[in-house]
Motif scaffolding. Structure first.
Motif, mmCIF file in Angstrom:
data_model
loop_
_atom_site.group_PDB
_atom_site.id
_atom_site.type_symbol
_atom_site.label_atom_id
_atom_site.label_comp_id
_atom_site.label_asym_id
_atom_site.label_seq_id
_atom_site.Cartn_x
_atom_site.Cartn_y
_atom_site.Cartn_z
ATOM 1 N N ALA A 138 0.895 -1.038 0.092
ATOM 2 C CA ALA A 138 -0.066 0.032 0.066
ATOM 3 C C ALA A 138 0.790 1.080 -0.045
ATOM 4 C CB ALA A 138 -1.020 0.081 1.250
ATOM 5 N N VAL A 139 0.520 2.064 -0.569
ATOM 6 C CA VAL A 139 1.169 3.382 -0.798
ATOM 7 C C VAL A 139 1.750 4.342 0.191
ATOM 8 C CG1 VAL A 139 -0.745 4.836 -1.342
ATOM 9 C CG2 VAL A 139 1.450 5.687 -2.290
ATOM 10 N N GLU A 140 0.469 4.442 1.088
ATOM 11 C CA GLU A 140 0.882 5.033 2.506
ATOM 12 C C GLU A 140 1.640 4.656 3.252
ATOM 13 O OE1 GLU A 140 -2.848 3.050 3.917
ATOM 14 O OE2 GLU A 140 -1.971 3.641 2.012
ATOM 15 N N ILE A 141 1.453 2.866 3.355
ATOM 16 C CA ILE A 141 2.533 2.110 4.125
ATOM 17 C C ILE A 141 4.111 2.251 3.791
ATOM 18 C CG2 ILE A 141 2.827 -0.089 4.981
ATOM 19 C CD1 ILE A 141 0.086 1.137 6.038
ATOM 20 N N ASN A 142 4.187 2.413 2.420
ATOM 21 C CA ASN A 142 5.445 2.344 2.226
ATOM 22 C C ASN A 142 5.972 3.812 2.130
ATOM 23 O OD1 ASN A 142 6.729 -0.323 1.113
ATOM 24 N ND2 ASN A 142 4.536 -0.260 0.510
ATOM 25 N N ALA A 143 5.073 4.658 2.103
ATOM 26 C CA ALA A 143 5.644 6.087 2.576
ATOM 27 C C ALA A 143 6.018 6.132 4.037
ATOM 28 C CB ALA A 143 4.719 7.056 2.143
ATOM 29 N N LEU A 144 5.379 5.585 4.639
ATOM 30 C CA LEU A 144 5.442 5.610 6.272
ATOM 31 C C LEU A 144 6.929 4.776 6.357
ATOM 32 C CD1 LEU A 144 1.934 5.091 7.724
ATOM 33 C CD2 LEU A 144 3.613 6.860 8.370
ATOM 34 N N TRP A 145 6.951 3.790 5.790
ATOM 35 C CA TRP A 145 8.278 2.780 5.999
ATOM 36 C C TRP A 145 9.582 3.581 5.762
ATOM 37 C CZ3 TRP A 145 10.576 -0.666 8.260
ATOM 38 C CH2 TRP A 145 11.617 -1.497 7.648
ATOM 39 N N TYR A 146 9.286 4.201 4.548
ATOM 40 C CA TYR A 146 10.657 5.097 3.996
ATOM 41 C C TYR A 146 11.025 6.011 5.367
ATOM 42 C CZ TYR A 146 13.557 8.381 1.381
ATOM 43 O OH TYR A 146 14.418 9.127 0.965
ATOM 44 N N ASN A 147 10.004 6.801 5.646
ATOM 45 C CA ASN A 147 9.889 7.677 6.672
ATOM 46 C C ASN A 147 10.596 7.183 8.045
ATOM 47 O OD1 ASN A 147 9.074 10.642 7.421
ATOM 48 N ND2 ASN A 147 7.942 9.473 9.118
ATOM 49 N N SER A 148 10.046 5.930 8.231
ATOM 50 C CA SER A 148 10.682 5.230 9.602
ATOM 51 C C SER A 148 12.231 4.840 9.427
ATOM 52 C CB SER A 148 9.579 4.206 9.714
ATOM 53 O OG SER A 148 8.390 4.403 9.903
ATOM 54 N N VAL A 149 12.381 4.343 8.430
ATOM 55 C CA VAL A 149 13.847 4.071 8.098
ATOM 56 C C VAL A 149 14.734 5.276 8.286
ATOM 57 C CG1 VAL A 149 15.601 2.967 6.620
ATOM 58 C CG2 VAL A 149 13.489 1.935 7.018
ATOM 59 N N CYS A 150 14.583 6.343 7.854
ATOM 60 C CA CYS A 150 15.217 7.361 7.728
ATOM 61 C C CYS A 150 15.178 8.194 9.112
ATOM 62 C CB CYS A 150 14.441 8.473 6.825
ATOM 63 S SG CYS A 150 14.914 8.095 5.009
ATOM 64 N N ILE A 151 14.071 8.141 9.908
ATOM 65 C CA ILE A 151 14.035 8.350 11.184
ATOM 66 C C ILE A 151 14.981 7.858 11.912
ATOM 67 C CG2 ILE A 151 12.358 8.723 13.417
ATOM 68 C CD1 ILE A 151 10.464 9.522 11.349
ATOM 69 N N LEU A 152 14.997 6.342 12.015
ATOM 70 C CA LEU A 152 15.909 5.439 12.755
ATOM 71 C C LEU A 152 17.404 5.853 12.467
ATOM 72 C CD1 LEU A 152 16.437 3.316 14.503
ATOM 73 C CD2 LEU A 152 16.250 1.709 12.480
ATOM 74 N N ASN A 153 17.794 6.029 11.156
ATOM 75 C CA ASN A 153 19.049 6.421 10.805
ATOM 76 C C ASN A 153 19.302 7.783 11.600
ATOM 77 O OD1 ASN A 153 19.654 4.236 9.305
ATOM 78 N ND2 ASN A 153 18.883 5.193 7.484
ATOM 79 N N MET A 154 18.491 8.872 11.578
ATOM 80 C CA MET A 154 18.467 9.938 12.419
ATOM 81 C C MET A 154 18.906 9.805 13.486
ATOM 82 S SD MET A 154 15.979 13.055 12.835
ATOM 83 C CE MET A 154 15.352 11.737 14.287
#
Length: 667
Positions: free
Chosen positions: A442-458
């Motif tokens: 799903a589009v919003e799930i993968n938008a949230l997934w990308y956001n989450s990985v970037c936040i974890l790296n941050m």
């Protein structure tokens, strides 16, 4: 303050369009229409939460007033009945104000009666505060309580409950079901006269419209009588509670409730009138969860409990924009404590030993809420010690795979669900019919997934560790564009199913533009926002499906089958206005012109606050004009996202983002 006059109840149908709601901070509430005619089984003066915020029980349905002055009797009660007999006491209503406590002014003959209803914060206690000025004749005010003792989702018939009562000083204790505490009623003036009868066949118009049982019986244990001498004025209170009321003073409780609400506005610190109103509305949803000893979020009144997805989406608006940072910490810890294999609870249900976990997005919205919490509070110590390990755990489980077929595919994207289960927020299901099947990617799930990985790296960098997955964001981004960008339509596909892409125009793609980390170019983002504006925008929210789609349903009415069939097939959602406004400002580089337009998007909500649930934002609206409000009269993420967008994107009051150095966007 919201004022209403006789033009709002010239007919019964108009009088029941608007509803009032007060809450107690532990899940309990009181609610009815502005003419005090109950149209829902959820309406009542005391719906107590016996296991906060759940196990909600209707104890006091109504308190009907009749004023006898000399030879004249004025019936102020408003009721609809199965027999066709209706009481129209609202004809004596002169004015209703909600400030936000509902206050009703009755004027009849040379007599004035003013009634204010509120709940004591943190207690299963409702207070009805009266100010009465009698006319030239001796008079008696009779107050008739209609009592019940059932879960707020149900209906009672006469004889189903064997009520007993015990007289107490100033009132009475009324016992219904053995496992439920008794209702205590007391009046600070007059006396109580016991009785034993039933009100048969109260009719609920809203339940009839929803295809539910619209009739109910209520127990009448007796009455209170308050005498008045000619020209006499009295101020007194009736207290309804399931707790000890011996030492409760109604006037002190009223002053305390007003101080509480004024304190919320001062704490938030906004001069904007709409922002201040929404800050007060936000308070209704932040409540105690007894099982954790911490705060949680009620998703909506009158029927929703606390849901993980709703809580995480609503948290920035309810607890961060309002500067309730202690509450924000508690809400985050409540849901973090209950995570299982990387999943946050989808919902806590009454009677269930454990919460249910059938949500793919709740955990990812949690990560976003952690990011917003850090931006607002700069509380890196708390994040490092309490939240960072949870974020790492969530990302780990989503990468390696967890329940409900949730896991990362070889292309870095998240796939979830099956044809028989719905895990996204578009989760309507009738028996075995999944109304909006969105299993796959799903589009919003993968938008949230990308956001989450970037936040974890941050966060990894901020706590002194190496970025957890430095190469993963680029892989997710590349494959996301390949899979989701629809070159023909110039927007994002909604879901990639095992059978191919589903390209219906839906609002979920807004998350790929509005979240802190975006995978889209500015040109793509602008195109997405423009298409959503053209086809999905509807004054009070964003439609869930384009009107040009053959599956589109424009009206949310009827029984459960019809309603759930329209829930995500066109019905407009108030909460989506937040991501839409944030995305709109972003793709327009936060220009002065975009700020003016964002204000235009927000201002209609001043009027919406006067409709349906007065002082609150409704859950949903018909997708067809004139966008009639439907669903819950007060929805947490609707209030939260309108408030957040107003403060951050219109007033441009945002926290200084110390995390911005870790942001990676294309524009």
């Amino acid at each position: 303050m919201y004022y209403f006059g006789k033009e709002n109840w010239r007919t019964l149908e108009r009088g029941i369009e608007k509803e009032w709601l007060v809450t107690n901070g532990i899940g309990g509430y009181a609610s009815s229409t502005i003419v005090n005619l109950n149209t829902r089984k959820y309406h009542g003066l005391l719906v107590a939460a016996h296991n906060p915020p759940g196990f909600r029980v209707l104890h006091l349905t109504k308190l009907d007033e009749r004023f006898q002055a000399g030879s004249c009797t004025y019936n102020l009660a408003a009721n609809d009945n199965r027999s066709g007999f209706a009481e129209y006491g609202f004809i004596h209503l002169q004015q209703v104000s909600v400030e936000p406590l509902p206050t009703f002014t009755y004027s009849f003959g040379d007599i004035t009666l003013v009634k204010t209803i509120f709940m004591a914060y943190g207690r299963n206690t409702t207070v009805i505060h009266y100010q009465a000025r009698n006319g030239a004749e001796p008079a008696v005010l009779t107050l008739v309580p209609l009592v019940n003792c059932r879960g707020h989702h149900y209906i009672t018939t006469q004889g189903e409950i064997n009520f007993t009562q015990q007289l107490k000083e100033g009132g009475v204790s009324i016992k219904g079901r053995e496992e439920i505490p008794p209702l205590l009623l007391s009046s600070s003036s007059g006396g109580y006269i016991p009785g034993d009868s039933w009100y048969a066949g109260m009719a609920y118009a809203a339940e009839r419209e929803r295809g539910e049982n619209p009739y109910e019986d209520h127990y009448i244990p007796g009455r209170f009588e308050i005498p008045f001498a000619p020209g006499e004025s009295k101020t007194f209170t009736v207290v309804a509670s399931t707790e000890d009321i011996d030492n409760l003073d109604g006037e002190e409780l009223l002053a305390a409730e007003r101080r509480h609400l004024q304190g919320l506005a001062r704490q938030a610190g906004y001069d904007d009138h709409l922002a201040r109103r929404l800050v007060r509305a936000a308070d209704a949803f932040i409540v105690e969860r007894r099982s954790t000893g911490k705060k949680t979020v009620i998703a909506g009144y009158p029927w929703f409990a606390d849901w993980g997805r709703d809580a995480m989406i609503a948290l920035p608006g309810l607890a961060l924009v309002t500067k309730r940072f202690d509450d924000a910490r508690e809400v985050l810890l409540t849901f973090a404590k209950h995570r299982r294999r990387g999943l946050l609870p989808n919902a806590f249900f009454d009677g269930a030993r454990e919460p249910v976990y059938n949500a793919v997005d709740a955990s990812l919205w949690f990560v976003h809420a952690v990011y917003k919490y850090l931006n607002y509070t700069k509380d890196l110590d708390f994040v490092r010690e309490q939240l960072y390990p949870v974020v790492k755990d969530i990302v780990h489980w989503y990468m390696t795979g967890t329940d409900f077929n949730i896991g990362m595919d070889s292309d870095g994207l998240i796939s979830a669900g099956s044809p028989d289960i719905q895990l996204t927020w578009m989760d309507a299901k009738v028996d075995q019919w999944v109304v909006t099947p969105r299993h796959g990617k799903a589009v919003e799930i993968n938008a949230l997934w990308y956001n989450s990985v970037c936040i974890l790296n941050m966060l990894s960098s901020m706590v002194g560790e190496s970025p957890a997955y430095p190469e993963l964001p680029a892989r997710i981004k590349d494959n996301f564009i390949k899979c989701f960008w629809n070159e023909e339509n110039h927007y994002l596909n909604d879901v990639i199913t095992p059978d191919g892409p589903e390209d219906g125009l839906r609002p979920n793609q807004l998350m790929a533009v509005s979240l802190p980390y975006t995978m889209l170019t500015q040109e793509m983002g602008r195109s997405v926002v423009q298409r959503v504006w053209q086809e999905l925008y509807l004054t009070y929210g964003i439609r869930s499906l384009s009107p040009f789609d053959e599956r589109y349903q424009g009206v949310y009415l009827g029984d459960r089958l019809r309603r759930d069939g329209a829930y995500h097939q066109g019905t407009a959602w108030s909460w989506l206005i937040g991501p839409f406004i944030t995305a709109y400002r972003r793709v327009n580089n936060y220009s002065p012109e975009s700020r003016v337009q964002a204000r235009r998007f927000i201002l209609p909500f001043r009027d919406q606050l006067r409709d349906h649930g007065v002082g609150y934002i409704s859950e949903i609206f018909d997708a067809d004009e004139p966008a009639m409000p439907r669903g819950c009269i007060a929805q947490a993420w609707g209030v939260a996202e309108v408030l957040r967008a107003l403060v951050e994107d219109v007033l441009e009051i945002q926290p200084i983002e110390e995390t911005s150095q870790y942001r990676k966007t294309d524009w």
